[in-house]
Design a protein around this motif. Sequence first.
Motif, PDB file in Angstrom:
ATOM      1  N   MET A   1     -24.434 -85.094  15.877  1.00 28.61           N
ATOM      2  CA  MET A   1     -25.305 -84.297  15.031  1.00 28.61           C
ATOM      3  C   MET A   1     -25.500 -84.959  13.661  1.00 28.61           C
ATOM      4  O   MET A   1     -26.587 -84.936  13.093  1.00 28.61           O
ATOM      5  CB  MET A   1     -24.729 -82.893  14.838  1.00 28.61           C
ATOM      6  N   ALA A   2     -24.408 -85.566  13.136  1.00 25.35           N
ATOM      7  CA  ALA A   2     -24.518 -86.234  11.842  1.00 25.35           C
ATOM      8  C   ALA A   2     -25.503 -87.400  11.919  1.00 25.35           C
ATOM      9  O   ALA A   2     -26.312 -87.610  11.013  1.00 25.35           O
ATOM     10  CB  ALA A   2     -23.142 -86.724  11.385  1.00 25.35           C
ATOM     11  N   THR A   3     -25.418 -88.158  13.022  1.00 24.23           N
ATOM     12  CA  THR A   3     -26.354 -89.275  13.203  1.00 24.23           C
ATOM     13  C   THR A   3     -27.779 -88.765  13.321  1.00 24.23           C
ATOM     14  O   THR A   3     -28.711 -89.317  12.720  1.00 24.23           O
ATOM     15  CB  THR A   3     -25.979 -90.076  14.462  1.00 24.23           C
ATOM     16  N   TRP A   4     -27.959 -87.705  14.103  1.00 17.89           N
ATOM     17  CA  TRP A   4     -29.301 -87.137  14.284  1.00 17.89           C
ATOM     18  C   TRP A   4     -29.857 -86.650  12.945  1.00 17.89           C
ATOM     19  O   TRP A   4     -31.025 -86.890  12.637  1.00 17.89           O
ATOM     20  CB  TRP A   4     -29.233 -85.984  15.277  1.00 17.89           C
ATOM     21  N   TRP A   5     -29.026 -85.987  12.123  1.00 14.28           N
ATOM     22  CA  TRP A   5     -29.535 -85.476  10.860  1.00 14.28           C
ATOM     23  C   TRP A   5     -29.891 -86.613   9.900  1.00 14.28           C
ATOM     24  O   TRP A   5     -30.883 -86.528   9.168  1.00 14.28           O
ATOM     25  CB  TRP A   5     -28.526 -84.534  10.200  1.00 14.28           C
ATOM     26  N   ARG A   6     -29.099 -87.691   9.903  1.00 10.74           N
ATOM     27  CA  ARG A   6     -29.440 -88.837   9.058  1.00 10.74           C
ATOM     28  C   ARG A   6     -30.785 -89.419   9.461  1.00 10.74           C
ATOM     29  O   ARG A   6     -31.588 -89.815   8.614  1.00 10.74           O
ATOM     30  CB  ARG A   6     -28.357 -89.912   9.154  1.00 10.74           C
ATOM     31  N   ARG A 138     -41.783 -87.782   9.338  1.00 10.45           N
ATOM     32  CA  ARG A 138     -40.655 -86.842   9.359  1.00 10.45           C
ATOM     33  C   ARG A 138     -40.638 -85.970   8.108  1.00 10.45           C
ATOM     34  O   ARG A 138     -40.225 -84.803   8.173  1.00 10.45           O
ATOM     35  CB  ARG A 138     -39.330 -87.561   9.560  1.00 10.45           C
ATOM     36  N   ALA A 139     -41.096 -86.491   6.966  1.00 11.55           N
ATOM     37  CA  ALA A 139     -41.152 -85.669   5.758  1.00 11.55           C
ATOM     38  C   ALA A 139     -42.140 -84.519   5.923  1.00 11.55           C
ATOM     39  O   ALA A 139     -41.840 -83.362   5.591  1.00 11.55           O
ATOM     40  CB  ALA A 139     -41.534 -86.529   4.555  1.00 11.55           C
ATOM     41  N   VAL A 264     -39.347 -73.343  14.972  1.00 12.83           N
ATOM     42  CA  VAL A 264     -38.184 -73.365  14.088  1.00 12.83           C
ATOM     43  C   VAL A 264     -37.034 -74.143  14.717  1.00 12.83           C
ATOM     44  O   VAL A 264     -36.364 -74.943  14.052  1.00 12.83           O
ATOM     45  CB  VAL A 264     -37.748 -71.929  13.746  1.00 12.83           C
ATOM     46  N   VAL A 265     -36.804 -73.965  16.012  1.00 13.20           N
ATOM     47  CA  VAL A 265     -35.668 -74.604  16.675  1.00 13.20           C
ATOM     48  C   VAL A 265     -35.967 -76.049  17.045  1.00 13.20           C
ATOM     49  O   VAL A 265     -35.118 -76.937  16.897  1.00 13.20           O
ATOM     50  CB  VAL A 265     -35.270 -73.804  17.936  1.00 13.20           C
ATOM     51  N   GLY A 266     -37.184 -76.311  17.525  1.00 12.53           N
ATOM     52  CA  GLY A 266     -37.456 -77.623  18.095  1.00 12.53           C
ATOM     53  C   GLY A 266     -38.238 -78.598  17.258  1.00 12.53           C
ATOM     54  O   GLY A 266     -38.299 -79.786  17.592  1.00 12.53           O
ATOM     55  N   GLN A 267     -38.844 -78.151  16.143  1.00  8.54           N
ATOM     56  CA  GLN A 267     -39.746 -79.031  15.405  1.00  8.54           C
ATOM     57  C   GLN A 267     -39.041 -80.266  14.845  1.00  8.54           C
ATOM     58  O   GLN A 267     -39.642 -81.327  14.730  1.00  8.54           O
ATOM     59  CB  GLN A 267     -40.407 -78.253  14.267  1.00  8.54           C
ATOM     60  N   ARG A 272     -39.026 -88.052  16.084  1.00 10.02           N
ATOM     61  CA  ARG A 272     -38.479 -89.201  16.810  1.00 10.02           C
ATOM     62  C   ARG A 272     -39.199 -89.420  18.132  1.00 10.02           C
ATOM     63  O   ARG A 272     -39.247 -90.540  18.639  1.00 10.02           O
ATOM     64  CB  ARG A 272     -36.983 -88.985  17.054  1.00 10.02           C
ATOM     65  N   LEU A 273     -39.768 -88.340  18.694  1.00  8.71           N
ATOM     66  CA  LEU A 273     -40.480 -88.480  19.956  1.00  8.71           C
ATOM     67  C   LEU A 273     -41.849 -89.121  19.778  1.00  8.71           C
ATOM     68  O   LEU A 273     -42.300 -89.874  20.648  1.00  8.71           O
ATOM     69  CB  LEU A 273     -40.645 -87.095  20.618  1.00  8.71           C
TER      70      LEU A 273
END
Length: 415
Positions: A1-6, A138-139, A264-267, A272-273
């Motif tokens: 999760m930490a990697t994904w959030w970075r 992503r921003a 809200v959950v998936g955006q 990355r996709l």
Amino acid sequence: MATWWRQTGGGLPRTFWYLWTATLINRLGGFVAIYLGVYLVSVRHFDPSYAGVVIGLHGAGSALGTLLGGIIADRWGRRPAMLAGNVSAAVTAAALGLTGHPVAIAALTLSLGLFLGVARPAFTATIIDVVGDRDRLRALTLNYWAINIGFSVAATLAGVLIRADPVLLFVVNAAVLLGTAALIAVKVPESRPAPEVVGPRAPADRGGLGTVLRDRVFLTFTALTGLIWLCIEADVMLPVALQADGLPASAYGPVIAVNGLMIVVGQLFVPRLVARFDRSRTIALAAVVIGAGFALTALADTVWFYAGTVMVWTLGEMLMTPANSALTADLSPTAQRGRYQGVYSLGYAFASFAGPTVGGLVTGRFGDTALWLGLAGLALLVALGNLLAGPARTRRIAALRVPAPAPARPEPAPV
């Protein structure tokens, strides 16, 4: 999760996170736009037709405000547009809650839409200014995520406030707008590129909208965006379809909640996709998915089936929105970002009016099945339009990324 959030939120400048926080705060308190119709009919006891006109005036004011705000953002700066828009909107929202005269309500609602619209192009232009090309997708996706979180919470809080005291809708909304302005005033610096960065103005660019309105590539993109949003906005006819199938109108709440929950959950997983794919092709694929969702709606006859169709077209919306936002930034000349954002917003303003209007007319005359199949066909045409327009957009983006030639150095005077 930490990697994904970075990978999702890491490395973005601090100014962006102040803007993101301002977005979240602003949308958490955006009660007036959500419950204005309910307030006018249930609290002020106006006729529904009057309420419809007033809500339309809010949309018209917003459309005019985005054009004006884009000009202000490019000519005088992002901060003046954001601060003036939010402070003026706060004063107007408070006044709107204190008046009961129908003419005053209509005039204040029009003004509220205008002032809110003034701030929006500058806000997005600031994000584009402070975030590098590689991180814009992503921003902008994170900002869209904040908008949806805020809207979802505001819709719930507004229901509580209107039961406690309807005036609180306007007072709290005004306070939130002032809080947004205060955060921007203290933490967000002016980001409008300096003249030496963007180069001298072209003779045709006099600070107005002429340059944007002559840009066929961008106007085509804006028109296609407006048409696909028209499809999504026409979902207001879902309660009619539910009742036609013998289902309770109250089922609309859980069905449409799928849209907000998915976003809200998936955006946050979407950038990355889609980041490595061509923007126009991504938007075309999204339009096909949206069309498939509405085609399935024509077959739906149970609550679960309807919820599944919302899931399909919401997936298309999730693919489309960040790609659209990033492509808008890519197609906007540096010196004219505010104006391009203002004109782009007209596509959504058009859809907000045309979607419910067209949906109601088609449903009333031909039935809801004709509406859903018509929307599916329109979405496929939008997909084709994006594919055909892709090469021209690629050439335009490449041309905009060519750095302006450095000014010639003066020859030394002869001795």
